[in-house]
Scaffold this motif. Sequence first.
Motif, short mmCIF file in Angstrom:
data_model
loop_
_atom_site.label_atom_id
_atom_site.label_comp_id
_atom_site.label_asym_id
_atom_site.label_seq_id
_atom_site.Cartn_x
_atom_site.Cartn_y
_atom_site.Cartn_z
N LEU A 90 0.88 -1.17 0.00
CA LEU A 90 0.00 0.00 0.00
C LEU A 90 0.92 1.22 0.00
CD1 LEU A 90 -2.70 -1.01 2.67
CD2 LEU A 90 -2.79 -1.26 0.19
N PRO A 91 1.16 1.82 -1.15
CA PRO A 91 2.20 2.84 -1.26
C PRO A 91 1.89 4.09 -0.45
CG PRO A 91 0.85 2.79 -3.23
CD PRO A 91 0.44 1.61 -2.42
N ASN A 92 2.91 4.88 -0.25
CA ASN A 92 2.71 6.19 0.33
C ASN A 92 1.99 7.09 -0.67
OD1 ASN A 92 3.72 6.16 3.00
ND2 ASN A 92 5.82 6.10 2.21
N GLY A 93 1.41 8.15 -0.17
CA GLY A 93 0.65 9.04 -1.04
C GLY A 93 0.91 10.49 -0.72
N VAL A 94 0.01 11.33 -1.22
CA VAL A 94 0.14 12.76 -1.02
C VAL A 94 -1.26 13.37 -1.08
CG1 VAL A 94 0.51 13.21 -3.49
CG2 VAL A 94 1.34 14.85 -1.78
N ASP A 95 -1.45 14.38 -0.30
CA ASP A 95 -2.72 15.12 -0.31
C ASP A 95 -2.66 16.12 -1.46
OD1 ASP A 95 -4.91 16.73 0.10
OD2 ASP A 95 -4.60 16.97 2.25
N THR A 96 -3.18 15.72 -2.62
CA THR A 96 -3.04 16.53 -3.83
C THR A 96 -3.90 17.79 -3.80
OG1 THR A 96 -4.68 15.13 -4.93
CG2 THR A 96 -2.36 14.59 -5.27
N ALA A 116 -1.72 10.39 -9.22
CA ALA A 116 -2.01 8.96 -9.08
C ALA A 116 -1.74 8.44 -7.67
CB ALA A 116 -1.19 8.16 -10.10
N PHE A 117 -1.10 9.27 -6.83
CA PHE A 117 -0.73 8.85 -5.48
C PHE A 117 -1.65 9.46 -4.42
CE2 PHE A 117 3.10 8.14 -7.90
CZ PHE A 117 3.66 6.99 -7.33
N ASP A 118 -2.86 9.82 -4.78
CA ASP A 118 -3.77 10.46 -3.82
C ASP A 118 -4.10 9.50 -2.67
OD1 ASP A 118 -5.59 12.94 -3.47
OD2 ASP A 118 -6.88 11.22 -3.05
N TRP A 119 -4.16 10.03 -1.44
CA TRP A 119 -4.38 9.20 -0.25
C TRP A 119 -5.73 8.48 -0.26
CZ3 TRP A 119 -0.50 7.76 2.43
CH2 TRP A 119 0.58 8.60 2.71
N ARG A 120 -6.73 9.07 -0.89
CA ARG A 120 -8.06 8.46 -0.85
C ARG A 120 -8.06 7.07 -1.46
NH1 ARG A 120 -12.88 12.30 -2.32
NH2 ARG A 120 -11.99 13.17 -0.41
N SER A 121 -7.42 6.92 -2.60
CA SER A 121 -7.41 5.61 -3.24
C SER A 121 -6.60 4.60 -2.43
CB SER A 121 -6.83 5.72 -4.66
OG SER A 121 -5.49 6.18 -4.61
N ILE A 122 -5.56 5.08 -1.75
CA ILE A 122 -4.75 4.18 -0.91
C ILE A 122 -5.55 3.74 0.31
CG2 ILE A 122 -2.61 3.99 0.42
CD1 ILE A 122 -1.50 6.17 -1.51
N ALA A 123 -6.34 4.66 0.89
CA ALA A 123 -7.20 4.31 2.02
C ALA A 123 -8.24 3.26 1.62
CB ALA A 123 -7.88 5.56 2.57
N GLU A 124 -8.77 3.37 0.42
CA GLU A 124 -9.73 2.37 -0.07
C GLU A 124 -9.08 0.99 -0.17
OE1 GLU A 124 -11.05 4.04 -3.72
OE2 GLU A 124 -12.39 5.51 -2.76
N ARG A 125 -7.85 0.96 -0.60
CA ARG A 125 -7.13 -0.33 -0.68
C ARG A 125 -6.86 -0.89 0.71
NH1 ARG A 125 -2.29 1.06 -4.73
NH2 ARG A 125 -1.62 -1.04 -4.11
N LEU A 128 7.04 13.00 -3.14
CA LEU A 128 5.68 13.09 -3.66
C LEU A 128 5.07 14.46 -3.38
CD1 LEU A 128 4.29 9.57 -2.66
CD2 LEU A 128 5.07 10.33 -4.91
N GLU A 129 5.34 15.02 -2.19
CA GLU A 129 4.82 16.35 -1.88
C GLU A 129 5.39 17.39 -2.85
OE1 GLU A 129 4.10 15.86 2.96
OE2 GLU A 129 5.74 17.10 2.21
N ALA A 130 6.69 17.33 -3.09
CA ALA A 130 7.31 18.28 -4.01
C ALA A 130 6.71 18.16 -5.41
CB ALA A 130 8.82 18.04 -4.04
N MET A 131 6.51 16.92 -5.87
CA MET A 131 5.92 16.71 -7.19
C MET A 131 4.50 17.25 -7.25
SD MET A 131 7.38 12.86 -7.93
CE MET A 131 6.34 12.64 -9.38
N ALA A 132 3.71 17.01 -6.19
CA ALA A 132 2.34 17.51 -6.17
C ALA A 132 2.31 19.04 -6.18
CB ALA A 132 1.61 16.98 -4.93
N MET A 133 3.32 19.66 -5.58
CA MET A 133 3.42 21.12 -5.59
C MET A 133 3.92 21.64 -6.94
SD MET A 133 2.62 22.53 -2.55
CE MET A 133 3.47 24.09 -2.56
N GLY A 134 4.24 20.73 -7.85
CA GLY A 134 4.76 21.15 -9.15
C GLY A 134 6.16 21.69 -9.06
N ARG A 135 7.01 20.98 -8.31
CA ARG A 135 8.39 21.40 -8.16
C ARG A 135 9.34 20.35 -8.74
NH1 ARG A 135 7.17 25.51 -8.71
NH2 ARG A 135 6.97 27.27 -7.26
#
Length: 664
Positions: free
Chosen positions: A464-470, A642-651, A579-586
Amino acid sequence: TREWLARTHAGIRAIHTEAPLSFARAVNLGLEQARFERVLLLNNDMVVEPGFVAALEGAFDRVPELFCATAQIFFPAGARREETGKAVWRRESPVDLPLRCDEPVPGEDMTYVLYGSGGCSLYDTAKLRALGGLSEVFDPAYVEDLDIGFRAWKRGWPSVLASGARVEHRHRATTSRFYDARQLEFFVEKNFLRFLIHAIGQGDLFRKLWREAIRRLQLRAMSGNGAALDALRDLPAMGPRPPLPGGPLSEAEILALGGGDIAVFPGHAPRRGRTVIVASPYVPFPLSHGGAVRMYNLMREAAGQCTQILICFADELAAPAPELLAICAEVILVRRHGSHLRRHSRRPDTVEEFDSEAFRACLKQTARRWRAEIVQLEFTWMAQYADAAMQAKTVLVEHDITFDLQEQLLATAAGTGLRRHELTQQLGKWRAFETAAWKKVDAVVTMSAKDLAMVRGAKHAAALPNGVDTARFEPSASAPEPKRLLFIGSFAHLPNVLALDYFLREVWPLLGPGYKLHIIAGARPEYYLDFHRARADFELQRPGIELEGFVSDVRPAYRLASVVLAPLTASAGTNIKVLEAMAMGRAVVSTPAGINGLDLVDGRDVMVARTAAEMAGAIEELSRDPARRRELEQQARQTALAFDWRSIAERQTALYDQLYAKTP
């Protein structure tokens, strides 16, 4: 009192005796005639506040099998608060009686206590009678409430502090009229010895406590205490050992649970769905490290579908953040007395540091109280508590494969001396502990498919991978500051310190002029730098470098940065900061270890550098070519979605369902 009641409250029955009775005999006389399912013991020197009875009664609706709910005790203005209602078993020195009262923390309620005060507590009548009432061996008064509470715990019947029930205690308003101070202290001393004789059934524990009690009296007598000398001259007679506990806790665990290291904080009302206990070595809010980010976000996403109880270690007992109480039915803090001192044992140092009898007892009692279906153990070293989950299914969350990380640290360690020997020892201990843990739990969760492939012998395993709050981490319309680099990583985690050491030693000298490096190092960076000095020794007081400790909101730092660094030389699990940096567009420049397990594409999602020269070159390229940097930033944001926490929580919820589908 009898005449006053007859005049003013004619409907109340008053039992009168000509002969004076001990406290226990008086209570038992009333208990014989009690007609209701609850019995309230209320001394004549207690002044109650409105809502007192309702608050005590409410505890019986919230705690199954409850034996006693006790009130919070205050003293008149100007008087020292000798009692609080939160009775704990602890002593700070050899001359202290191991009984004291701690002040409850604001917001604390339903915390387990060793016993309820006999002067302001509500009891289950049937349970009180099943125990034979208060033991009349305690004469004329004192310690009988400790004895009855402890004997109830041995049956599996808890006592709790109902903080909303409040009384003011006019201390010893009656007994001081009949006995002097030395006599009253003598009664406490002798009755404490009687408690040990009549309540402690485990032989080794009794002998330990008896030796401590006698030594304490000797020390006090030697210093001139008359009551201690009187108690030594009049030791109570020994008898056969009482029965051992029939409930889930050993006698040592009962004392640990009531040792003052636990505070319970109610959150929201229980919800439909499964009941899940999350057991963590750290408080997962504020979001001070990647593990906290993962735990909090998955708990937040699951809060609407299940009832969550958080049990976690804390350095101090204090009210949890509202963000945690909003997503949990209960938050329980367990004070940790461990340190980073090394201890020799068959288990890894970190496992030893987090070994707590209080935590084990609390987890057992909480799993039983809430009838938990899942106990989720966060981080490898918490696997030692798998056997305390009672009937719940156990899930071990491997934030990284710890022995894999130890192998990498050993491979990067310089020299062949004592330090390498210690690392080799720790690696062997971790491998033995971790692989054995996989077989004891019902499921193992890893952060990546790479880590999953290393797990052997588990009943069930899933990635269950780590995610990010997009939604929280989103791109900024403003341009970053040119040549501003950002490194985020708690110095409490050795790989982060080693990463920064590598960057400053190998990469920083290769960069041209004008660069700034912003470091966010988590809480107490100076302490951890000093602690890790043998592995990494570098100077941060130099031009172009900005150092910050813990930062509650890192988004402004991401917005300013033109390049985010992940120069890790050793890494297991996956890097949430990437993942946080990528979600921030960095734009992210990383070593291969920095993006371990994330399956990112070099040159498209991030830029991967295998040498110091490559890392310096990538940073220079992105600084010279804003168009190339913007291209990387845009793709990074798309990949992060694709790493949003919601989908990981569902898994994660699906995993829980799978575990129960396998139940015979």
